[in-house]
Design a protein around this motif. Sequence first.
Motif, PDB file in Angstrom:
ATOM      1  N   LEU A 219     -17.461  22.839  -2.269  1.00  0.00           N
ATOM      2  CA  LEU A 219     -17.878  22.389  -0.944  1.00  0.00           C
ATOM      3  C   LEU A 219     -17.206  21.082  -0.541  1.00  0.00           C
ATOM      4  N   GLY A 220     -16.830  20.285  -1.520  1.00  0.00           N
ATOM      5  CA  GLY A 220     -16.105  19.051  -1.215  1.00  0.00           C
ATOM      6  C   GLY A 220     -14.795  19.333  -0.525  1.00  0.00           C
ATOM      7  N   ASP A 221     -14.140  20.446  -0.905  1.00  0.00           N
ATOM      8  CA  ASP A 221     -12.894  20.833  -0.250  1.00  0.00           C
ATOM      9  C   ASP A 221     -13.142  21.227   1.206  1.00  0.00           C
ATOM     10  N   ILE A 222     -14.282  21.885   1.449  1.00  0.00           N
ATOM     11  CA  ILE A 222     -14.599  22.301   2.814  1.00  0.00           C
ATOM     12  C   ILE A 222     -14.853  21.084   3.693  1.00  0.00           C
ATOM     13  N   VAL A 223     -15.563  20.081   3.133  1.00  0.00           N
ATOM     14  CA  VAL A 223     -15.862  18.880   3.907  1.00  0.00           C
ATOM     15  C   VAL A 223     -14.584  18.129   4.260  1.00  0.00           C
ATOM     16  N   THR A 224     -13.730  17.908   3.249  1.00  0.00           N
ATOM     17  CA  THR A 224     -12.493  17.160   3.500  1.00  0.00           C
ATOM     18  C   THR A 224     -11.460  18.009   4.246  1.00  0.00           C
ATOM     19  N   GLY A 225     -11.326  19.258   3.838  1.00  0.00           N
ATOM     20  CA  GLY A 225     -10.331  20.124   4.473  1.00  0.00           C
ATOM     21  C   GLY A 225     -10.747  20.591   5.849  1.00  0.00           C
ATOM     22  N   GLY A 226     -12.082  20.698   6.071  1.00  0.00           N
ATOM     23  CA  GLY A 226     -12.548  21.199   7.349  1.00  0.00           C
ATOM     24  C   GLY A 226     -12.190  20.285   8.504  1.00  0.00           C
ATOM     25  N   VAL A 227     -12.284  18.977   8.291  1.00  0.00           N
ATOM     26  CA  VAL A 227     -11.977  18.018   9.359  1.00  0.00           C
ATOM     27  C   VAL A 227     -10.506  18.099   9.742  1.00  0.00           C
ATOM     28  N   THR A 228      -9.620  18.062   8.742  1.00  0.00           N
ATOM     29  CA  THR A 228      -8.191  18.182   9.045  1.00  0.00           C
ATOM     30  C   THR A 228      -7.866  19.569   9.594  1.00  0.00           C
ATOM     31  N   GLY A 229      -8.630  20.577   9.157  1.00  0.00           N
ATOM     32  CA  GLY A 229      -8.418  21.925   9.679  1.00  0.00           C
ATOM     33  C   GLY A 229      -8.755  22.039  11.151  1.00  0.00           C
ATOM     34  N   LEU A 230      -9.814  21.319  11.575  1.00  0.00           N
ATOM     35  CA  LEU A 230     -10.158  21.296  12.999  1.00  0.00           C
ATOM     36  C   LEU A 230      -9.015  20.706  13.820  1.00  0.00           C
ATOM     37  N   LEU A 231      -8.466  19.599  13.326  1.00  0.00           N
ATOM     38  CA  LEU A 231      -7.335  18.975  14.018  1.00  0.00           C
ATOM     39  C   LEU A 231      -6.120  19.897  13.998  1.00  0.00           C
ATOM     40  N   LEU A 232      -5.930  20.589  12.875  1.00  0.00           N
ATOM     41  CA  LEU A 232      -4.822  21.530  12.755  1.00  0.00           C
ATOM     42  C   LEU A 232      -4.933  22.619  13.818  1.00  0.00           C
ATOM     43  N   GLY A 233      -6.149  23.138  14.006  1.00  0.00           N
ATOM     44  CA  GLY A 233      -6.360  24.167  15.016  1.00  0.00           C
ATOM     45  C   GLY A 233      -6.093  23.668  16.425  1.00  0.00           C
ATOM     46  N   LEU A 234      -6.446  22.408  16.681  1.00  0.00           N
ATOM     47  CA  LEU A 234      -6.206  21.824  18.000  1.00  0.00           C
ATOM     48  C   LEU A 234      -4.716  21.638  18.291  1.00  0.00           C
TER      49      LEU A 234
END
Length: 366
Positions: A219-234
């Motif tokens: 879940l730590g990967d989801i927390v850290t990766g999720g934020v950058t992933g949101l920016l990646l999608g944008l």
Amino acid sequence: MSGPEKSRVPLFATMQRIPGGLMLIPLILGAIFGTFAPGALGIGSFTTALFQDSALPLIALLIFATGTQVSLRTGGPILAHAGTVLLMKSLIPATLVVLLGLGVGLDGLLGVSLLALLASMDNSNGGLWLAFSGQYGDERDRGAYVASAVNDGPFLTLLFLGASGLGDIPFLALLGAIVPFLLGVLVGNVDAEWRKVVQPVPNIVIPFFAFSLGTGIDLGDIVTGGVTGLLLGLVIAPFTGYLVYLGYRYILRRGTMSGLGFAAGTTAGNAIATPAVVAAADPRFEEYVGTATAQVAASALVTAIVAPLLAAYMLKRKGALRLGGVAEEPGDAAGTGGAADTADADDTVHHSAGGLADRPEQEQRA
């Protein structure tokens, strides 16, 4: 006589209401098990086989089912549209990512690895494209779904990594990645009944292999990766959508309807599985899988929301939309010779009648 049975708790319907939810929700549930109870699913037999070790075989089944939906009878205008979408959404972005990787290495930029960049850029959400083009486009646009059938899977990512030398991808791994797809194409064109039989496969296998993939994610990967992933999608939605828009405008000459191209600026939900497949072929990518999977998942969610909004905005801005749907223009039905070729796609999406009429005069006006 009793009526149809109703769901006491609409689990499936709820997942479908969330963009990419059929994959995202099981992925998160799997990550919860993988983080807090990693040994719970390792009791053996069918439990372990289905919930922990099923990802690769179920992904292979999905790739086979995708191949069965590709018709070899597709007409010229449809092939032109599919080829343009594939070029502008997959091949050019993947080439740019590879060139970036040659300069910065596998670690990528700003916490986004090369694996995450490639896996989120070189594919598109075919279901969303069908839904949007079914409402606003014509049979040529719906037929461009073939591009999603080709790029929907790990093959292009493996191909670009292997061809560029950034990944040590054995030829047999590349061959193994595409054989299920090619076999599906063969079977679907030899026996159309198979095409109908495997149509429900995505809804069946995606939640299960997503859960299985999730068990290997912290879940730590989801927390850290999720934020950058949101920016990646944008970034991905407007960038890759704009490339397809250029293809629609200058290659296909679709004029005011070129805004449809922005609807292709998405990350496919199935791309969430790509990092694991790449790591299975080249263990050097193993360290990136957890974070990359979370980033791709976040990108799939964001692009599914942003891309259609951008496409609708561009169509409206160019005068292609009016209140209630596509602006009506005089003209005959477009591409009637290719209508039969996209019958399978039409079965998948119920489109509005407003999207069927060609708009020759409208499309000639830039």
